[in-house]
Design an enzyme around this catalytic site. Sequence first.
Site, mmCIF file in Angstrom:
data_model
loop_
_atom_site.group_PDB
_atom_site.id
_atom_site.type_symbol
_atom_site.label_atom_id
_atom_site.label_comp_id
_atom_site.label_asym_id
_atom_site.label_seq_id
_atom_site.Cartn_x
_atom_site.Cartn_y
_atom_site.Cartn_z
ATOM 1 N N SER A 147 12.649 19.040 -18.267
ATOM 2 C CA SER A 147 11.690 20.146 -18.212
ATOM 3 C C SER A 147 12.303 21.377 -18.853
ATOM 4 O O SER A 147 13.487 21.665 -18.649
ATOM 5 C CB SER A 147 11.313 20.453 -16.753
ATOM 6 O OG SER A 147 10.561 21.651 -16.660
ATOM 7 N N HIS A 175 0.832 -1.209 0.000
ATOM 8 C CA HIS A 175 0.000 0.000 0.000
ATOM 9 C C HIS A 175 0.869 1.263 0.000
ATOM 10 O O HIS A 175 0.526 2.276 0.618
ATOM 11 C CB HIS A 175 -0.965 0.001 1.196
ATOM 12 C CG HIS A 175 -1.841 -1.206 1.262
ATOM 13 N ND1 HIS A 175 -2.994 -1.349 0.521
ATOM 14 C CD2 HIS A 175 -1.692 -2.355 1.969
ATOM 15 C CE1 HIS A 175 -3.541 -2.530 0.772
ATOM 16 N NE2 HIS A 175 -2.769 -3.163 1.643
#
Length: 448
Positions: free
Chosen positions: A278, A155
């Site tokens: 980027s 999880h």
Amino acid sequence: MTIYLGDSTVYGHLWASDEGRELLGEEARFTSWLEILACLAEAQAQVGLVPQPAARTIREHLDGMELDLDRVGEGTRATGHSTLGLIRYLREELPSEVREWVYYGATVQDVSDTWAALVMKRVGDLLERDLARLERAARAHAAEHRTTPMLGRTHAQPGIPISFGFKAAVWADEFARHRQRLREGRRRWEVVQLGGALGTMEFWGQEAGPLLEAFAARLDLGVPTISWITSRDRPAEFVLLLAMAVTTIAKIGNEIMELQRLELGEVREPFIPGTVGSITMPQKRNPEFSEHLDTLARLVRAQAAVMTEAMIQLHERDGRSWKAEWIAFPQACTMTLAATRFAVVLLEGLVVDRERMMENIEARQGFVFGEPVMRALADRIGKHTAHDVVYEASMKGVESKVGFVEALLADRRVTAHLDREGIEGLFDLDRVLGAAPDFVDRVLGESA
């Protein structure tokens, strides 16, 4: 004009490999169709349906023929039929004495489905090659990091330590199963289609059976038990396998993307100098390979859904469902080959940071050893009671921001059975790995 990005000059490398384009582009498709028609004429001559000289002439002219696809397209639009434009083109280009023998008794689906079988054979070869490389890369990581400890997570939260080799061995084992599925399925998919009008081969009379055998042999494909005009499970199964394989690759890509986050920093994609993450944040190294694998897998799964929809067919031929394959099938193939190409670069060049893995374990202040402590207490107070005790001590420790040892020592139910030395003795990484190294050995013991 480019509609499918796989054909884009600018973006094509993201959606298709060179091998995929060479195999599934329009020119390649029609070149393959001409080879199928030449083989059909030769097979028909072999069983006495077409004059031998006519078959030889058809072969001579179709070999290396450079189709004028604009003319073929004009004929297709004018007739509204999938291959009548091609047939009329061939009748114009071939010598008059053989024009009536080309495409003799066959249908568009005979040609296009046989082409699909040839594509499945070639894509199967490429997929086997790439899956083998991916399995070898995963096995190499498993062997190198057989006992390299890292946080196991459930999880998205820290659990107990595992080894990175164990994680990589899981990947290798999954690739091995895809290769097994591929080997098992090829005899089902790689078969010719030759049925004529409704699949009964009525046009060719008593020579139907021998013709089918001869046609398949010339193309090095299998012979189906019965026509598969409306039985679309073959291409559907093939694309479902592609979807499963590329989804395994996406799963690994997502894992690497998560582990590359600077907060974790346990693995890194290979960095190619000049790659820009980027245009506004020049410091970034984005997980470009990993992200794109997920994108490709989503699209292949979508095409697999279309292929299963195409299995719903009406009567003995249904163009509605079948023609949907014309879009879904080649795109699934090209995107899968793009995905395996990226995945090979990713796994073969993956950088593993052992030190950061250990730092992340140590940063948990011992809480990752909750299960060994529970196991030790289980022998004294019972497993379920031990779980409750360790749980309550852990939650109090987290809230009060103390380490696991101190949290346990603050609970009398623990100290009644374990002192500091006994607790710390349970914090043994080799022991907590359990059978992980043995499972790695089992995977590595399987033949690659």
